[in-house]
Design a protein around this motif. Sequence first.
Motif, PDB file in Angstrom:
ATOM      1  N   ILE A  86       0.837  -1.194   0.000  1.00 43.89           N
ATOM      2  CA  ILE A  86       0.000   0.000   0.000  1.00 43.89           C
ATOM      3  C   ILE A  86       0.874   1.247   0.000  1.00 43.89           C
ATOM      4  CG2 ILE A  86      -1.821   1.262   1.208  1.00 43.89           C
ATOM      5  CD1 ILE A  86      -2.711  -1.364   2.436  1.00 43.89           C
ATOM      6  N   THR A  87       0.583   2.162  -0.926  1.00 42.03           N
ATOM      7  CA  THR A  87       1.314   3.426  -1.023  1.00 42.03           C
ATOM      8  C   THR A  87       0.331   4.578  -0.938  1.00 42.03           C
ATOM      9  OG1 THR A  87       2.937   2.378  -2.490  1.00 42.03           O
ATOM     10  CG2 THR A  87       2.936   4.786  -2.390  1.00 42.03           C
ATOM     11  N   ASP A  88       0.552   5.476   0.044  1.00 41.10           N
ATOM     12  CA  ASP A  88      -0.311   6.641   0.212  1.00 41.10           C
ATOM     13  C   ASP A  88       0.275   7.804  -0.574  1.00 41.10           C
ATOM     14  OD1 ASP A  88      -1.900   8.758   1.060  1.00 41.10           O
ATOM     15  OD2 ASP A  88      -2.101   7.960   3.092  1.00 41.10           O
ATOM     16  N   ASN A  89      -0.458   8.253  -1.598  1.00 40.51           N
ATOM     17  CA  ASN A  89       0.015   9.340  -2.456  1.00 40.51           C
ATOM     18  C   ASN A  89      -0.719  10.650  -2.200  1.00 40.51           C
ATOM     19  OD1 ASN A  89       1.705   7.455  -3.941  1.00 40.51           O
ATOM     20  ND2 ASN A  89      -0.195   6.716  -4.873  1.00 40.51           N
ATOM     21  N   GLU A  90      -1.201  10.849  -0.991  1.00 39.85           N
ATOM     22  CA  GLU A  90      -1.941  12.035  -0.563  1.00 39.85           C
ATOM     23  C   GLU A  90      -3.337  12.103  -1.184  1.00 39.85           C
ATOM     24  OE1 GLU A  90       0.221  15.664  -0.933  1.00 39.85           O
ATOM     25  OE2 GLU A  90       1.892  14.987   0.314  1.00 39.85           O
ATOM     26  N   ASP A  91      -3.423  12.293  -2.509  1.00 41.93           N
ATOM     27  CA  ASP A  91      -4.735  12.393  -3.143  1.00 41.93           C
ATOM     28  C   ASP A  91      -5.266  11.037  -3.588  1.00 41.93           C
ATOM     29  OD1 ASP A  91      -2.778  12.115  -5.048  1.00 41.93           O
ATOM     30  OD2 ASP A  91      -3.798  13.336  -6.550  1.00 41.93           O
ATOM     31  N   SER A  92      -4.457   9.994  -3.475  1.00 40.09           N
ATOM     32  CA  SER A  92      -4.884   8.644  -3.855  1.00 40.09           C
ATOM     33  C   SER A  92      -4.076   7.619  -3.073  1.00 40.09           C
ATOM     34  CB  SER A  92      -4.702   8.413  -5.363  1.00 40.09           C
ATOM     35  OG  SER A  92      -3.332   8.443  -5.705  1.00 40.09           O
ATOM     36  N   ILE A  93      -4.586   6.399  -3.049  1.00 37.17           N
ATOM     37  CA  ILE A  93      -3.882   5.289  -2.402  1.00 37.17           C
ATOM     38  C   ILE A  93      -3.757   4.163  -3.407  1.00 37.17           C
ATOM     39  CG2 ILE A  93      -3.997   3.539  -0.586  1.00 37.17           C
ATOM     40  CD1 ILE A  93      -5.466   5.519   1.148  1.00 37.17           C
ATOM     41  N   SER A  94      -2.542   3.700  -3.628  1.00 35.26           N
ATOM     42  CA  SER A  94      -2.293   2.608  -4.566  1.00 35.26           C
ATOM     43  C   SER A  94      -2.122   1.308  -3.789  1.00 35.26           C
ATOM     44  CB  SER A  94      -1.038   2.880  -5.400  1.00 35.26           C
ATOM     45  OG  SER A  94      -1.196   4.056  -6.167  1.00 35.26           O
ATOM     46  N   VAL A  95      -2.808   0.277  -4.242  1.00 37.71           N
ATOM     47  CA  VAL A  95      -2.724  -1.036  -3.605  1.00 37.71           C
ATOM     48  C   VAL A  95      -2.343  -2.061  -4.663  1.00 37.71           C
ATOM     49  CG1 VAL A  95      -3.932  -2.793  -2.259  1.00 37.71           C
ATOM     50  CG2 VAL A  95      -4.554  -0.374  -2.002  1.00 37.71           C
ATOM     51  N   VAL A  96      -1.270  -2.783  -4.419  1.00 37.81           N
ATOM     52  CA  VAL A  96      -0.824  -3.839  -5.328  1.00 37.81           C
ATOM     53  C   VAL A  96      -0.956  -5.176  -4.611  1.00 37.81           C
ATOM     54  CG1 VAL A  96       1.081  -4.757  -6.689  1.00 37.81           C
ATOM     55  CG2 VAL A  96       0.774  -2.281  -6.505  1.00 37.81           C
ATOM     56  N   LEU A  97      -1.735  -6.069  -5.189  1.00 36.70           N
ATOM     57  CA  LEU A  97      -1.955  -7.394  -4.610  1.00 36.70           C
ATOM     58  C   LEU A  97      -1.061  -8.418  -5.302  1.00 36.70           C
ATOM     59  CD1 LEU A  97      -5.867  -7.443  -4.451  1.00 36.70           C
ATOM     60  CD2 LEU A  97      -4.268  -6.844  -2.620  1.00 36.70           C
ATOM     61  N   VAL A 123     -16.171   1.966   0.841  1.00 38.61           N
ATOM     62  CA  VAL A 123     -16.015   1.800   2.281  1.00 38.61           C
ATOM     63  C   VAL A 123     -15.088   2.859   2.865  1.00 38.61           C
ATOM     64  CG1 VAL A 123     -15.084   0.270   4.057  1.00 38.61           C
ATOM     65  CG2 VAL A 123     -16.546  -0.655   2.263  1.00 38.61           C
ATOM     66  N   VAL A 124     -13.957   3.112   2.216  1.00 40.57           N
ATOM     67  CA  VAL A 124     -12.979   4.068   2.748  1.00 40.57           C
ATOM     68  C   VAL A 124     -13.522   5.491   2.732  1.00 40.57           C
ATOM     69  CG1 VAL A 124     -10.705   5.088   2.344  1.00 40.57           C
ATOM     70  CG2 VAL A 124     -11.005   2.622   2.164  1.00 40.57           C
ATOM     71  N   ASN A 125     -14.289   5.842   1.718  1.00 41.52           N
ATOM     72  CA  ASN A 125     -14.778   7.214   1.589  1.00 41.52           C
ATOM     73  C   ASN A 125     -16.107   7.464   2.284  1.00 41.52           C
ATOM     74  OD1 ASN A 125     -12.814   8.702  -0.240  1.00 41.52           O
ATOM     75  ND2 ASN A 125     -13.204   6.890  -1.474  1.00 41.52           N
ATOM     76  N   LYS A 126     -16.764   6.406   2.749  1.00 36.81           N
ATOM     77  CA  LYS A 126     -18.049   6.575   3.417  1.00 36.81           C
ATOM     78  C   LYS A 126     -17.872   7.375   4.711  1.00 36.81           C
ATOM     79  CE  LYS A 126     -22.014   4.004   5.210  1.00 36.81           C
ATOM     80  NZ  LYS A 126     -22.561   2.650   5.511  1.00 36.81           N
ATOM     81  N   GLY A 127     -18.536   8.506   4.795  1.00 37.22           N
ATOM     82  CA  GLY A 127     -18.473   9.336   5.990  1.00 37.22           C
ATOM     83  C   GLY A 127     -17.209  10.151   6.128  1.00 37.22           C
ATOM     84  N   ALA A 128     -16.304  10.065   5.159  1.00 35.06           N
ATOM     85  CA  ALA A 128     -15.045  10.812   5.238  1.00 35.06           C
ATOM     86  C   ALA A 128     -15.266  12.255   4.795  1.00 35.06           C
ATOM     87  CB  ALA A 128     -13.983  10.150   4.364  1.00 35.06           C
ATOM     88  N   THR A 129     -14.491  13.174   5.362  1.00 39.58           N
ATOM     89  CA  THR A 129     -14.625  14.588   5.000  1.00 39.58           C
ATOM     90  C   THR A 129     -14.013  14.879   3.635  1.00 39.58           C
ATOM     91  OG1 THR A 129     -12.575  15.021   6.223  1.00 39.58           O
ATOM     92  CG2 THR A 129     -14.656  15.357   7.390  1.00 39.58           C
ATOM     93  N   GLY A 130     -12.935  14.204   3.310  1.00 36.73           N
ATOM     94  CA  GLY A 130     -12.287  14.383   2.014  1.00 36.73           C
ATOM     95  C   GLY A 130     -12.224  13.067   1.269  1.00 36.73           C
ATOM     96  N   ARG A 131     -12.429  13.114  -0.047  1.00 32.65           N
ATOM     97  CA  ARG A 131     -12.457  11.893  -0.840  1.00 32.65           C
ATOM     98  C   ARG A 131     -11.050  11.527  -1.299  1.00 32.65           C
ATOM     99  NH1 ARG A 131     -15.799   8.520  -3.276  1.00 32.65           N
ATOM    100  NH2 ARG A 131     -15.193   7.538  -5.226  1.00 32.65           N
ATOM    101  N   VAL A 132     -10.746  10.237  -1.225  1.00 36.48           N
ATOM    102  CA  VAL A 132      -9.474   9.722  -1.714  1.00 36.48           C
ATOM    103  C   VAL A 132      -9.761   8.576  -2.684  1.00 36.48           C
ATOM    104  CG1 VAL A 132      -9.265   8.128   0.245  1.00 36.48           C
ATOM    105  CG2 VAL A 132      -7.234   8.743  -1.070  1.00 36.48           C
TER     106      VAL A 132
END
Length: 261
Positions: A86-97, A123-132
């Motif tokens: 998992i890599t957090d890129n601030e405006d997005s999150i990349s997941v490699v399986l 699931v991740v964006n539900k109820g979140a203040t900012g969308r990723v």
Amino acid sequence: MMLKSIEVSGRTEDEAIESALEQLGLTRDDVSVEILEQAKSGFLGLKSTPALIKVIYEENEGRTDKVESFISGLLERMDVQASMEITDNEDSISVVLTGKEPGALIGRRGETLDAIQHLTNYVVNKGATGRVRINLDAENYRQRRNETLESLAARTASKVMKYRRNMTLDPMNAYERHIVHSALQEHESVSTYSVGSEPNRRVVVTLGQSGGNSSSDNNSRNRSPRSSSPRNSSSRDSAQTESTYDSAESPTSQTSYREWR
């Protein structure tokens, strides 16, 4: 919120609690305490036993933790074993399986991968203040698929120029249609638009210089294919173009050309 706990020992229960609160940077009201072993003083101070406590506290779940937790649970229910990078890129999150069964992760034309990505985004964006945005990949499938679609777009454009007839591709999701539109956006001799409704929406490649403004999937959603037909000075060419648009609209027409892959 996630429940976490630590175990701490001290000469007395109070001392163990104070030590735990200091480690966590929390107050007594922020935690609940479970006494695992009470402190015991031995005879004349010999063989005394320290107190052992378990401190339970709530921790705000980071978005990468939330991603990992959800995907792990989902894969467990799918009975598929895979590791995650998992890599957090601030405006997005990349997941490699990565797993021993990439087919189970990817599915037919990436349908399983797309479904996992869609559910994770929800699931991740539900109820979140900012969308990723969550971008999910497995075994470098996305890049290989992009290259396949770009190659398909180029081959289809060549056939459209050769046979001077439009060609309708197989149904694709919005992302894949975008790849085809982008691949032919600067093409000098063909343009693209989309027809149909999800999940059977398709890209049509047709004669006509795009001028750097190849039709996108959004602005072509309600556009009539006939209105985008290129008009030439030759009435014969114009009639032929109209007939090929009609063939694209009619799935039963014998003159409809499709690229199956």
